[in-house]
Design an enzyme around this catalytic site. Sequence first.
Site, PDB file in Angstrom:
ATOM      1  N   ARG A  53       0.838  -1.206   0.000  1.00 49.52           N
ATOM      2  CA  ARG A  53       0.000   0.000   0.000  1.00 49.52           C
ATOM      3  C   ARG A  53       0.873   1.256   0.000  1.00 49.52           C
ATOM      4  NH1 ARG A  53      -2.089   1.895   4.453  1.00 49.52           N
ATOM      5  NH2 ARG A  53      -2.288  -0.135   5.442  1.00 49.52           N
ATOM      6  N   TYR A 106     -16.310  16.725 -16.696  1.00 47.38           N
ATOM      7  CA  TYR A 106     -16.634  15.298 -16.733  1.00 47.38           C
ATOM      8  C   TYR A 106     -17.681  15.015 -15.628  1.00 47.38           C
ATOM      9  CZ  TYR A 106     -16.225  10.398 -15.537  1.00 47.38           C
ATOM     10  OH  TYR A 106     -16.522   9.107 -15.220  1.00 47.38           O
ATOM     11  N   ASP A 177      -7.098  18.672 -15.148  1.00 46.67           N
ATOM     12  CA  ASP A 177      -7.345  17.301 -15.593  1.00 46.67           C
ATOM     13  C   ASP A 177      -6.858  17.240 -17.045  1.00 46.67           C
ATOM     14  OD1 ASP A 177      -8.407  14.973 -16.694  1.00 46.67           O
ATOM     15  OD2 ASP A 177     -10.252  15.069 -15.522  1.00 46.67           O
ATOM     16  N   LYS A 202      -7.573   6.001 -19.708  1.00 45.62           N
ATOM     17  CA  LYS A 202      -7.870   6.455 -21.078  1.00 45.62           C
ATOM     18  C   LYS A 202      -6.619   6.346 -21.953  1.00 45.62           C
ATOM     19  CE  LYS A 202     -11.691   7.490 -18.955  1.00 45.62           C
ATOM     20  NZ  LYS A 202     -12.753   6.530 -18.839  1.00 45.62           N
TER      21      LYS A 202
HETATM   22  C1  LIG Z   1     -11.728  13.720 -18.169  1.00 41.68           C
HETATM   23  C2  LIG Z   1     -11.897  12.600 -17.189  1.00 41.68           C
HETATM   24  N1  LIG Z   1     -11.387  12.728 -15.948  1.00 41.68           N
HETATM   25  C3  LIG Z   1     -11.516  11.748 -15.030  1.00 41.68           C
HETATM   26  C4  LIG Z   1     -12.173  10.569 -15.319  1.00 41.68           C
HETATM   27  C5  LIG Z   1     -12.297   9.491 -14.269  1.00 41.68           C
HETATM   28  O1  LIG Z   1     -11.427   8.442 -14.551  1.00 41.68           O
HETATM   29  P1  LIG Z   1     -11.628   6.909 -14.093  1.00 41.68           P
HETATM   30  O2  LIG Z   1     -12.814   6.384 -14.816  1.00 41.68           O
HETATM   31  O3  LIG Z   1     -10.329   6.269 -14.431  1.00 41.68           O
HETATM   32  O4  LIG Z   1     -11.871   6.936 -12.603  1.00 41.68           O
HETATM   33  C6  LIG Z   1     -12.702  10.385 -16.605  1.00 41.68           C
HETATM   34  C7  LIG Z   1     -13.420   9.122 -16.928  1.00 41.68           C
HETATM   35  O5  LIG Z   1     -14.129   9.019 -17.911  1.00 41.68           O
HETATM   36  C8  LIG Z   1     -12.562  11.425 -17.564  1.00 41.68           C
HETATM   37  O6  LIG Z   1     -13.064  11.305 -18.809  1.00 41.68           O
END
Ligand SMILES: Cc1ncc(COP(=O)(O)O)c(C=O)c1O
Length: 386
Positions: A53, A106, A177, A202
């Site tokens: 961890r 998002y 992000d 992604k």
């Molecule tokens: C722009 C963006 N940020 C964060 C996330 C969250 O990521 P995760 O699904 O890996 O938790 C996503 C998921 O679709 C996303 O498109």
Amino acid sequence: MKPASRAVHSGREIKARTPLAPAITPAAVHVYADLDDYEAVASGERPGYFYGRNSNENRSMLEAAIAELEGAEAAVSSASGMAALHMAILALAPRPTTIVATRELYGGTLSLLRQDLEPSGYEPVFVDVLDLDAVSAALNGAGLVLLETITNPLCRVPDVEAIVGIAKERGVPVLVDNTFATPILCRPIELGADVVMHSATKYIGGHSDLLAGIVAGDAKTIAAARARSVRMGGTLGAFDAWLALRGLRTLEVRIRRHSENSLALAKALRDMPGVAAVHHPLLEGSPSYEVARRLLPDGAGGMLAFDLAGGRAAVQRMMKRFRMVSFAASLGGVETTISYPEITSHRGLSPAERAELGVGSGTVRVSTGIEAVEDIVADFEQALAG
Ligand SMILES: Cc1ncc(COP(=O)(O)O)c(C=O)c1O
């Protein structure tokens, strides 16, 4: 080194007689034969691993690689993008404060702000980040700015450089992000942002076969984030860390193809029957065209959106006719996929909130893959034909 070479080489040292491909170390715990040695490693005085961890060899390699690519001092990984986002927010704003966020956010991020952080005293304020006056006004008294390099789903590009400038004047930290752009196309820390996070699920992973998140920034902030992550336990598994690093090695070539394909598809979609609007930051006429050309000179990645005049029925009809493209509520993989924000990423919003963002019942988000562009365009053409 250029980003393409860094993607291949960062986070490791290639030495004689060592494996070229890293081994996977799934061990939950390491064995010690000396109490002083354990103490030195556990306190961080001596390098090494002791409990899964706290740290793991595969995670360390991934973290070092992303930090290097983002131009950050350090990085810490997590079990998903959402865990990374939560960790990054708490690292920059550990006490309840006003969080100024892009209103085209998002959906999962929006839910985290509204359903988890707001009840604990944080105040999310949503602004149109293309409107710098609105950003400036919202920043008075704020404790954090949260931006997306390319917004979801309409692919707008906020002027991160200008917003960072305004935020710095007020002493407000900026979290970006960078999931859609990746460090190949944009490195917000070089533009002055404090911390960057990714859903590595992604483009970094790139093959829709893992869940992972990562936060990169200055050493002090990342150390605080890492310590909290160890306490909260949302750490990334060794195999997913290994897969994410494997994906990262080809990120630059994939992103180049994603970017070329998405722009070509966006241009082609403009002339297809039933298409009312196409959203791609590098299409002339896009509200983000000038900013995108400046901040994303090498391309805008694989994402685009478009609106079908016929609404949900037209989307359903197109989906059923696709031969190669599939519907999948994620993005960033090698295959071209579509999603339907009304019931996927933006299902938590009311119809009025979606309408305010410009997301309607005909809005389709496309994650353009790396197939031959002729095949991608042809599949949309035949699926939308009258
Ligand atoms: C722009 C963006 N940020 C964060 C996330 C969250 O990521 P995760 O699904 O890996 O938790 C996503 C998921 O679709 C996303 O498109």
